[in-house]
Enzyme design. Structure first.
Site, PDB file in Angstrom:
ATOM      1  N   ASP A  44       0.858  -1.191   0.000  1.00 22.04           N
ATOM      2  CA  ASP A  44       0.000   0.000   0.000  1.00 22.04           C
ATOM      3  C   ASP A  44       0.892   1.238   0.000  1.00 22.04           C
ATOM      4  OD1 ASP A  44      -2.343   1.537   0.108  1.00 22.04           O
ATOM      5  OD2 ASP A  44      -2.558   1.358   2.284  1.00 22.04           O
ATOM      6  N   TYR A 103      -5.074   4.524   0.249  1.00 22.55           N
ATOM      7  CA  TYR A 103      -6.115   3.625  -0.279  1.00 22.55           C
ATOM      8  C   TYR A 103      -5.672   2.941  -1.566  1.00 22.55           C
ATOM      9  CZ  TYR A 103      -8.776   6.641   2.920  1.00 22.55           C
ATOM     10  OH  TYR A 103      -9.209   7.358   4.013  1.00 22.55           O
ATOM     11  N   HIS A 104      -4.447   2.406  -1.552  1.00 18.45           N
ATOM     12  CA  HIS A 104      -3.904   1.712  -2.719  1.00 18.45           C
ATOM     13  C   HIS A 104      -3.481   0.278  -2.383  1.00 18.45           C
ATOM     14  CE1 HIS A 104      -2.679   5.926  -4.427  1.00 18.45           C
ATOM     15  NE2 HIS A 104      -3.963   5.677  -4.560  1.00 18.45           N
ATOM     16  N   PRO A 105      -4.337  -0.530  -1.742  1.00 17.23           N
ATOM     17  CA  PRO A 105      -3.944  -1.916  -1.464  1.00 17.23           C
ATOM     18  C   PRO A 105      -3.762  -2.680  -2.770  1.00 17.23           C
ATOM     19  CG  PRO A 105      -6.288  -1.627  -1.065  1.00 17.23           C
ATOM     20  CD  PRO A 105      -5.723  -0.256  -1.311  1.00 17.23           C
TER      21      PRO A 105
END
EC number: 1.1.99.1
Length: 560
Positions: A295, A469-471
C-alpha cells in the site's frame, strides 16, 4: 435466470467493467458480471468535487480497516474499497497516474513475463481518450477520458507549487504520463465533460447495450465452484437466496486486492494453515494467496495561506450550494475537478533510478473526512514514499463470507521505509520554503516546525500517517519457480484451470502512482489473453531518466 455463461466476472470495479466490455464486444461470448453494490447514479459519485462522500459511505464502499499496526503505535487505518458499479473508480480521487516505466520493467524482473513497459504502453494508450489528443504516449480514442481539470486556471497556487519545485532544483515535466514522469507539472484526472470518468461510465455503459451481456447487482459471491481443480462456476447470494451460475470457459475474479483474496480463500484456494484455521476445507494449497500485500501511505503537509484565495473559503453550505448548482447546470467550475491540478514525482536520494515520492497539491487545508482543518485559509500537499519495502497479508477469519478478513500491511516495518519518510518530510519542507511560495506561505500547520529530528519525525508520522487507499499485490503474478506467485504471466491461478484473477492484486510490486490507471491497463491486456488474441505489438518509446541519477538526488541546486 440463465445459468450458463461463457465467462463469469466477479466484481464490477476498475478491472471488472473493462473485462465486461472487452469480453462481450464481439457478440460471440455470453458474459455475466456480478457486483455486490448497486447503482452509481448519484451526484456524490458523478460530481468530481464530491469525492470524499462516496469513499466514506457504507452504501458505496466496503469500510474495511486494518488490524492494529505495530509500527504505527497500534493504530488501525481505514481501508475503503468500492462497492458500487465502477468499484473503486467510482469512489476514488480520480487521479490518473500510470506509474513510471521502470515500475513495469520491475514487474517483468519479478517474474511477470510480458508485462514490461514496452508491452504495457500500447494498452495504456488503447484505454485512453486524452483531452489533448493522441501522441506517442497518450491514447486519443479509447473509452477512458482523461484531462487536466481546469488546467490550473482557477488558482495561482498550482503554478506556484510547480515553480517552487523548479527553484528547489527539480525538473519540470509537461506530461508525467508520457516521456518524463520525474519532476513538477500539471496533474491529470479521469473526468469527462465535468463528470467522473469511472470504468462504469467509460466501459460498462457500452457492455450494458449488448444482448450477450448480463449484469446482476446486489450479489455477494460466496465461493467459486470447483470440480477436480477446475473452476466451473460461482455460488452467490441474491435477495437472501443461494444461487449458482456456471461458466463454460472461465471464472474471473476482479474483486480487488482484498475481495479476490477473500473469494479464493473461501473457495479453498490459499495457504493451508490459513484455510484450516478459518474452518475452510483446503482444495488447493497456494501459499501466496493474500501475501505480498502492499500500500501507499501519505500525510497532509499543511500551511496557512496569507491570501484569501484557497478552497477553505468555499466550504460553507452556501458556497457548496453555488458550486453544486453551477455543476448541475453547466458541468463546469469548481464542481468539475478533483482540485488536484498540480503534482510532482521526485527521488528521495541519489542512486534511485526512478521517483519514489509523489505529491498531490491541493489549494486548501483539509482533514481526511473533507472538512476544514482550521479556521482561515490554507494549502497542503498530500505526500508519501511510493515504493515501500514493507509487506503484509490478507486472511479470512472464518468460512462466513460476511465476516471481514484480517488485513495487516505491516506499515513502516523496515528501516528503509522509516528513512524514506524522514527524507520525505525534510524535502517537502525545503520545496515549500522556496521563493515562489513566499507571497502565499504562512505558518506551517503540520507537521509543525517543532518536528525536525529523526525521532520527532518518526513519532509524528506514526501518529498522523494514513493510507492512500492503494492496497495491491496480494495475488501476484510471478515465475514458475516462485513459490509465492499466485498467478502465471497470463493471470491464471496456478494449479486451477479456467480461473483467473484480474485486478490490482496481480501486481508483483506497487507502482509509483495511483492504482486506477495500471489496473485498467492490466484488464485491457488480460482481456486479449483471455480471448487468445495476439497481444498488441510492444512499443519502444524513449523514457527520460535523470542523467546523474546514480550520484545526484536532483538535477539542479536549490535557491534556498
Amino acid at each position: 435466470m440463465q445459468q450458463h455463461y461463457d465467462y463469469i466476472i466477479v466484481g464490477a470495479g476498475s478491472a471488472g467493467c473493462v473485462l465486461a466490455d472487452r469480453l462481450s464486444e464481439s457478440g460471440d461470448h455470453s458474459v455475466l458480471l456480478l457486483e455486490a453494490g448497486g447503482s452509481d447514479k448519484s451526484i456524490f459519485i458523478q460530481m468530481p468535487t464530491a469525492l470524499s462522500y462516496p469513499m466514506n459511505s457504507e452504501k458505496y464502499a466496503w469500510q474495511f480497516e486494518t488490524d492494529a499496526e505495530a509500527d504505527l503505535d497500534g493504530r488501525r487505518l481505514h481501508c475503503p474499497r468500492g462497492k458500487v458499479l465502477g468499484g473503486s473508480s467510482s469512489i476514488n480521487g480520480m487521479v490518473y497516474v500510470r506509474g513510471h516505466a521502470c515500475d513495469f520493467d520491475e514487474w517483468e524482473e519479478q517474474g511477470a513475463k510480458g508485462w514490461n513497459y514496452q508491452a504495457c504502453l500500447p494498452y495504456f494508450r488503447r484505454a485512453e481518450n486524452w483531452i489533448d489528443g493522441e501522441d506517442e504516449y497518450r491514447g486519443g480514442d479509447g473509452p477512458l477520458s482523461t484531462c487536466a481539470g481546469n488546467k490550473m486556471t482557477l488558482n495561482p497556487l498550482y503554478r506556484a507549487f510547480i515553480d517552487a519545485g523548479k527553484e528547489a532544483g527539480y525538473p519540470e515535466t509537461s506530461d508525467y504520463n508520457g516521456y518524463q514522469q520525474e519532476g513538477f507539472g500539471p496533474m491529470h484526472m479521469t473526468v469527462k465533460n465535468g463528470v467522473r470518468a469511472s470504468t462504469s461510465n467509460a466501459y460498462l455503459s457500452r457492455a450494458k447495450k449488448r444482448s450477450n451481456f448480463k449484469l446482476i447487482k446486489g450479489v455477494v459471491v460466496q465461493r467459486i465452484l470447483l470440480e477436480e481443480k477446475r473452476a466451473v462456476g460461482v455460488e452467490f447470494e441474491l435477495a437472501g437466496e443461494l444461487r449458482t451460475c456456471f461458466a463454460k470457459n472461465e471464472v474471473i475474479s476482479s474483486a480487488g486486492s482484498i475481495g479476490s483474496v477473500q473469494l479464493l480463500q473461501l473457495s479453498g484456494i490459499g495457504p493451508k494453515t490459513v484455510l484450516e484455521k478459518a474452518g475452510v476445507t483446503p482444495v488447493h494449497h497456494l501459499p501466496g494467496v493474500g501475501q505480498n500485500l502492499q500500500d501507499h501511505l501519505e500525510v497532509y503537509f499543511q500551511y496557512h495561506c496569507q491570501k484569501p484565495i484557497t478552497l477553505n473559503g468555499k466550504l460553507d453550505w452556501f458556497s457548496k450550494g453555488l458550486i453544486g448548482a453551477e455543476w448541475i447546470l453547466t458541468r463546469k467550475g469548481l464542481g468539475a475537478t478533483n482540485h488536484f491540478e498540480s503534482c510532482a514525482f521526485i527521488r528521495s536520494r541519489a542512486g534511485l533510478k526512478w521517483p519514489n515520492i509523489q505529491y498531490h497539491f491541493l489549494p486548501a487545508a483539509m482533514r481526511y473526512d473533507g472538512q476544514a482543518a482550521f479556521d482561515g485559509h490554507g494549502f497542503q500537499v498530500h505526500v508519501g514514499p511510493n515504493k515501500p519495502e514493507s509487506r503484509g497479508r490478507v486472511e479470512i477469519v472464518s468460512a462466513n463470507p460476511s465476516d471481514k478478513p484480517k488485513i495487516q500491511f505491516n506499515y513502516l516495518s523496515t528501516e528503509r521505509d522509516r528513512q524514506d519518510w524522514r527524507d520525505c518530510i525534510r524535502l517537502t519542507r525545503e520545496i515549500l520554503a522556496q521563493p515562489a511560495m513566499d507571497e502565499f506561505r504562512g505558518e506551517e500547520i503540520q507537521p509543525g516546525i517543532n518536528v525536525a529530528t529523526d525521532a520527532e519525525i518518526d513519532q509524528w508520522v506514526k501518529e498522523n500517517v494514513e493510507s492512500a487507499y492503494h492496497p495491491s499485490c496480494s495475488c501476484k503474478m510471478g515465475a514458475d519457480d516462485d513459490p509465492m506467485a499466485v498467478l502465471d504471466e497470463e493471470c491464471r491461478v496456478r494449479g486451477i484451470t479456467n480461473l483467473r484473477v484480474v485486478d490490482s492484486s496481480v501486481f508483483p510490486t506497487i507502482p509509483n502512482g495511483n492504482l486506477n490507471a495500471p489496473t485498467i491497463m492490466v484488464a485491457e491486456r488480460a482481456a486479449d489473453l483471455i480471448l487468445h488474441k495476439q497481444p498488441l505489438p510492444p512499443q519502444r518509446s524513449k523514457v527520460w531518466l535523470a542523467p546523474s541519477w546514480e550520484t545526484q538526488q536532483r538535477t539542479g541546486e536549490p535557491m534556498r
